[in-house]
Design a protein around this motif. Sequence first.
Motif, PDB file in Angstrom:
ATOM      1  N   GLN A 149      43.271  92.989  36.927  1.00  0.00           N
ATOM      2  CA  GLN A 149      45.030  93.196  36.166  1.00  0.00           C
ATOM      3  C   GLN A 149      45.770  91.594  36.546  1.00  0.00           C
ATOM      4  O   GLN A 149      46.544  91.489  37.271  1.00  0.00           O
ATOM      5  CB  GLN A 149      45.889  94.418  36.189  1.00  0.00           C
ATOM      6  CG  GLN A 149      45.009  95.331  35.630  1.00  0.00           C
ATOM      7  CD  GLN A 149      45.740  96.807  35.824  1.00  0.00           C
ATOM      8  OE1 GLN A 149      47.021  96.701  36.556  1.00  0.00           O
ATOM      9  NE2 GLN A 149      45.779  97.457  34.969  1.00  0.00           N
ATOM     10  N   ILE A 150      46.090  90.884  35.526  1.00  0.00           N
ATOM     11  CA  ILE A 150      46.575  89.381  35.396  1.00  0.00           C
ATOM     12  C   ILE A 150      47.578  89.550  35.448  1.00  0.00           C
ATOM     13  O   ILE A 150      47.734  89.041  34.186  1.00  0.00           O
ATOM     14  CB  ILE A 150      45.347  88.138  35.768  1.00  0.00           C
ATOM     15  CG1 ILE A 150      43.688  88.684  36.503  1.00  0.00           C
ATOM     16  CG2 ILE A 150      46.360  86.770  35.840  1.00  0.00           C
ATOM     17  CD1 ILE A 150      43.540  87.047  35.723  1.00  0.00           C
ATOM     18  N   GLY A 151      48.721  90.380  35.215  1.00  0.00           N
ATOM     19  CA  GLY A 151      50.190  90.227  34.625  1.00  0.00           C
ATOM     20  C   GLY A 151      49.668  91.274  33.695  1.00  0.00           C
ATOM     21  O   GLY A 151      48.563  91.439  33.375  1.00  0.00           O
ATOM     22  N   LYS A 152      50.736  90.520  32.906  1.00  0.00           N
ATOM     23  CA  LYS A 152      50.035  91.396  30.932  1.00  0.00           C
ATOM     24  C   LYS A 152      49.917  90.264  30.008  1.00  0.00           C
ATOM     25  O   LYS A 152      49.256  90.788  29.386  1.00  0.00           O
ATOM     26  CB  LYS A 152      51.772  91.741  30.417  1.00  0.00           C
ATOM     27  CG  LYS A 152      52.189  93.133  31.155  1.00  0.00           C
ATOM     28  CD  LYS A 152      51.755  94.418  30.869  1.00  0.00           C
ATOM     29  CE  LYS A 152      52.396  95.563  31.713  1.00  0.00           C
ATOM     30  NZ  LYS A 152      53.919  95.701  30.586  1.00  0.00           N
ATOM     31  N   LEU A 153      49.441  88.871  31.080  1.00  0.00           N
ATOM     32  CA  LEU A 153      48.197  88.265  30.211  1.00  0.00           C
ATOM     33  C   LEU A 153      47.132  88.892  29.786  1.00  0.00           C
ATOM     34  O   LEU A 153      46.724  88.933  28.440  1.00  0.00           O
ATOM     35  CB  LEU A 153      48.516  87.283  30.845  1.00  0.00           C
ATOM     36  CG  LEU A 153      48.153  85.990  30.435  1.00  0.00           C
ATOM     37  CD1 LEU A 153      48.442  85.605  28.804  1.00  0.00           C
ATOM     38  CD2 LEU A 153      48.103  84.707  30.833  1.00  0.00           C
ATOM     39  N   LEU A 154      46.483  89.279  30.902  1.00  0.00           N
ATOM     40  CA  LEU A 154      45.135  90.229  30.326  1.00  0.00           C
ATOM     41  C   LEU A 154      44.299  90.694  31.847  1.00  0.00           C
ATOM     42  O   LEU A 154      44.914  91.311  33.072  1.00  0.00           O
ATOM     43  CB  LEU A 154      43.806  88.576  30.521  1.00  0.00           C
ATOM     44  CG  LEU A 154      43.470  87.687  31.869  1.00  0.00           C
ATOM     45  CD1 LEU A 154      41.751  87.132  31.358  1.00  0.00           C
ATOM     46  CD2 LEU A 154      44.624  86.889  32.289  1.00  0.00           C
ATOM     47  N   SER A 184      43.403  98.919  28.720  1.00  0.00           N
ATOM     48  CA  SER A 184      44.225  97.469  29.250  1.00  0.00           C
ATOM     49  C   SER A 184      44.871  97.719  28.007  1.00  0.00           C
ATOM     50  O   SER A 184      46.302  96.115  28.068  1.00  0.00           O
ATOM     51  CB  SER A 184      43.451  96.319  29.143  1.00  0.00           C
ATOM     52  OG  SER A 184      43.641  94.951  28.789  1.00  0.00           O
ATOM     53  N   GLN A 185      44.611  97.671  26.793  1.00  0.00           N
ATOM     54  CA  GLN A 185      45.659  97.821  25.681  1.00  0.00           C
ATOM     55  C   GLN A 185      46.391  98.609  25.233  1.00  0.00           C
ATOM     56  O   GLN A 185      47.631  98.332  25.570  1.00  0.00           O
ATOM     57  CB  GLN A 185      45.189  97.622  24.692  1.00  0.00           C
ATOM     58  CG  GLN A 185      46.070  98.250  23.037  1.00  0.00           C
ATOM     59  CD  GLN A 185      44.906  97.521  22.456  1.00  0.00           C
ATOM     60  OE1 GLN A 185      44.291  96.460  21.749  1.00  0.00           O
ATOM     61  NE2 GLN A 185      44.466  99.065  20.826  1.00  0.00           N
ATOM     62  N   GLU A 186      46.379 100.265  26.395  1.00  0.00           N
ATOM     63  CA  GLU A 186      47.846 100.899  26.313  1.00  0.00           C
ATOM     64  C   GLU A 186      48.627 100.359  27.538  1.00  0.00           C
ATOM     65  O   GLU A 186      50.083 100.416  27.360  1.00  0.00           O
ATOM     66  CB  GLU A 186      46.942 102.650  26.612  1.00  0.00           C
ATOM     67  CG  GLU A 186      45.623 103.194  25.986  1.00  0.00           C
ATOM     68  CD  GLU A 186      46.012 104.516  26.229  1.00  0.00           C
ATOM     69  OE1 GLU A 186      45.814 104.022  28.237  1.00  0.00           O
ATOM     70  OE2 GLU A 186      45.322 104.795  25.261  1.00  0.00           O
ATOM     71  N   ARG A 187      47.857  99.427  28.214  1.00  0.00           N
ATOM     72  CA  ARG A 187      49.859  98.813  29.780  1.00  0.00           C
ATOM     73  C   ARG A 187      50.018  97.373  28.837  1.00  0.00           C
ATOM     74  O   ARG A 187      50.723  97.101  29.255  1.00  0.00           O
ATOM     75  CB  ARG A 187      48.809  98.817  30.643  1.00  0.00           C
ATOM     76  CG  ARG A 187      48.226  97.633  30.683  1.00  0.00           C
ATOM     77  CD  ARG A 187      47.156  97.194  32.114  1.00  0.00           C
ATOM     78  NE  ARG A 187      47.058  96.165  32.470  1.00  0.00           N
ATOM     79  CZ  ARG A 187      47.610  94.952  32.971  1.00  0.00           C
ATOM     80  NH1 ARG A 187      48.966  94.688  33.517  1.00  0.00           N
ATOM     81  NH2 ARG A 187      47.053  93.285  33.336  1.00  0.00           N
ATOM     82  N   GLY A 188      49.314  97.240  27.807  1.00  0.00           N
ATOM     83  CA  GLY A 188      49.869  95.981  26.859  1.00  0.00           C
ATOM     84  C   GLY A 188      49.513  94.261  27.271  1.00  0.00           C
ATOM     85  O   GLY A 188      50.189  94.137  27.329  1.00  0.00           O
ATOM     86  N   ALA A 189      48.924  94.819  27.659  1.00  0.00           N
ATOM     87  CA  ALA A 189      47.458  92.995  28.479  1.00  0.00           C
ATOM     88  C   ALA A 189      47.705  92.595  27.079  1.00  0.00           C
ATOM     89  O   ALA A 189      46.936  93.097  25.763  1.00  0.00           O
ATOM     90  CB  ALA A 189      46.557  94.084  29.191  1.00  0.00           C
ATOM     91  N   VAL A 190      47.928  91.299  26.825  1.00  0.00           N
ATOM     92  CA  VAL A 190      47.747  90.601  25.517  1.00  0.00           C
ATOM     93  C   VAL A 190      46.341  90.442  25.240  1.00  0.00           C
ATOM     94  O   VAL A 190      45.579  90.889  23.975  1.00  0.00           O
ATOM     95  CB  VAL A 190      48.473  89.296  25.548  1.00  0.00           C
ATOM     96  CG1 VAL A 190      48.332  88.448  24.523  1.00  0.00           C
ATOM     97  CG2 VAL A 190      49.432  89.578  25.819  1.00  0.00           C
TER      98      VAL A 190
END
Length: 588
Positions: A313-318, A386-392
């Motif tokens: 998990q690389i921040g909310k970026l990806l 990933s989508q649910e946690r808000g990663a772009v």
Amino acid sequence: MRHIRRQNTDAAPFTDEHYPTFYGSDFSNTPFVWNGGINFTHGVASGDPLDTSVLIWTRAFPLGAGPDQSVPVCVQYKVFTSPALPGKPIDSAQAFTSWDVDFTVKFEVSNLKPDTQYFYVFSDCTNPKTISVVGKTRTLPSPDTPAALVNGGKPLTMAVFSCSQFQTGWFNAYGVAAHNTSAELFVHLGDYIYENVDGALPIGRDVMGRELATIHDYRQRYNQYRTDTSLLFAHQNAPWITVWVRIDDHEVADNAWKAGTTDSNDTAAGCSFSPSGACFTDRKLAAVRAYHEWLPVRQVTQFDQLRIWRNFQIGKLLDLTMLDTRQYDRDVTDVSFPAFQSYVYSSHFVTILTTRAVVGSLATVANRSLMGAAQEKWFAETLTQSQERGAVWRVVGQQIVFTQLLLGGAFGSGFPKQDDWDGYRANRQRVLDHLYSNKISNTIILSGDSHANWVSDLAHPNDTTTYNPLTGQGAIGVEFAGTAVTSPSAFGVGAPPAATDPISALFVAGNPDLQWSEGSFRGFFTLSIDSKEVNATYYAMSDISTPNLNAFVSAVFNVKSGKNQLSRPVAGGKVAAGVLKPTNLTST
């Protein structure tokens, strides 16, 4: 004096804790520590960074005759925030290595700051003046870091590689990436080494030993590969995130599945194919052990040494999700025996003969799996989470081309290979169905193994009723598949663009999703990622017959956040190599 008696040495510098080697070793009661000098023979490396920790690696090989198997070597690391290594290190520790792990050593450096660059150096505990080169690494941002703040607000760039065969070329792609790009993460999608001894070109790079079978064989091959100057420099200057291709083709042996390979399995006949008489399981375990010894990769779980699939998990970026689409519980694949293939190329056609019809007939079986049930379930859940946690973005690193690759309207003829996703079509359908039905956006699949470049929109194969190949409308993501660092093109060994472009044109014309194909040049690509877009830049090596940094950009592609397709016109309507789909495209 070659050994230091531990009871005569101040115990404070040494930690007498269990040293977690791959299978476990305990040096707490050894009476000696090696004091005959060491050489950091293969530089330094780092990998599998998290937000507060990273693995660092080196090899501390004893000078002279070396100690016997019961005597460990003590190695110390120090970590700094500047390459000049000023003042007191922010972290330091010591550990033992030994013959048991080929004198390699990995540390997990913890309690680091997120999204921060660090520098590290190793030394001999018994002679601190003996030091390694200085390595550069970094941590990832914490999972809750806003996407716009990741990497200090600058795009995060990763370089993507696969398929580096020592005897067929110099590893110039690694050097170009390390010297001439801004890549801060190196992602390797497999075939880091090759188990075979054939395929050599006249460049003076023959491999030592035989086809790999024993732990000695695999260690010797890693040892030789890691003498390449570009590979050493690339490991020294960035953390790596790796998966194997096929613990299998070729980190174990060609075309492996869960019960065998092209030329071996656990039967009496299968064992005889190995040059040492080693059976498939023995080869696999030796290969996995050497892989974990020589690469800075985390053992995901202590209870499953074969599991390499994991998520970053690389921040909310990806989210960077690394899969094992080659070994872990994979159903039977193309074993190539008995098999005969003949490739005949011309400017307009490719004739490929094969006798692999039996495995090919299994390609559409509904429960056939490329990943195994456990990994497949985990992958679907990871995409959703990933989508649910808000990663772009969701970036998926895996080994083989995902997009359908028909040639002349047929499956299973050289390209596509039966051990690619085209040989596991129901599994591919399940992945696409999950993306579409859950409206999972901004998915980018990274692929290697094919020794050619392919760029595609992601959509159900041949479904032009919901997907428009001209505009990209209806796609659910993008695939960037890269060529080999050195391994020969499947379009023809050493074939120039004049010979490979007609083949690329056939692929582009015959597969609606495929937007670009290139099969002549060896190289790599980079991904530059921010919250608004992803840019993929493909690099082609001008010459791999000598060590050099000569390369050119062959194509550049763009993906806008929320679009789920390649921006039009694809590659700006112009590439320096390969074949684009006809460029009468409208901007979207």
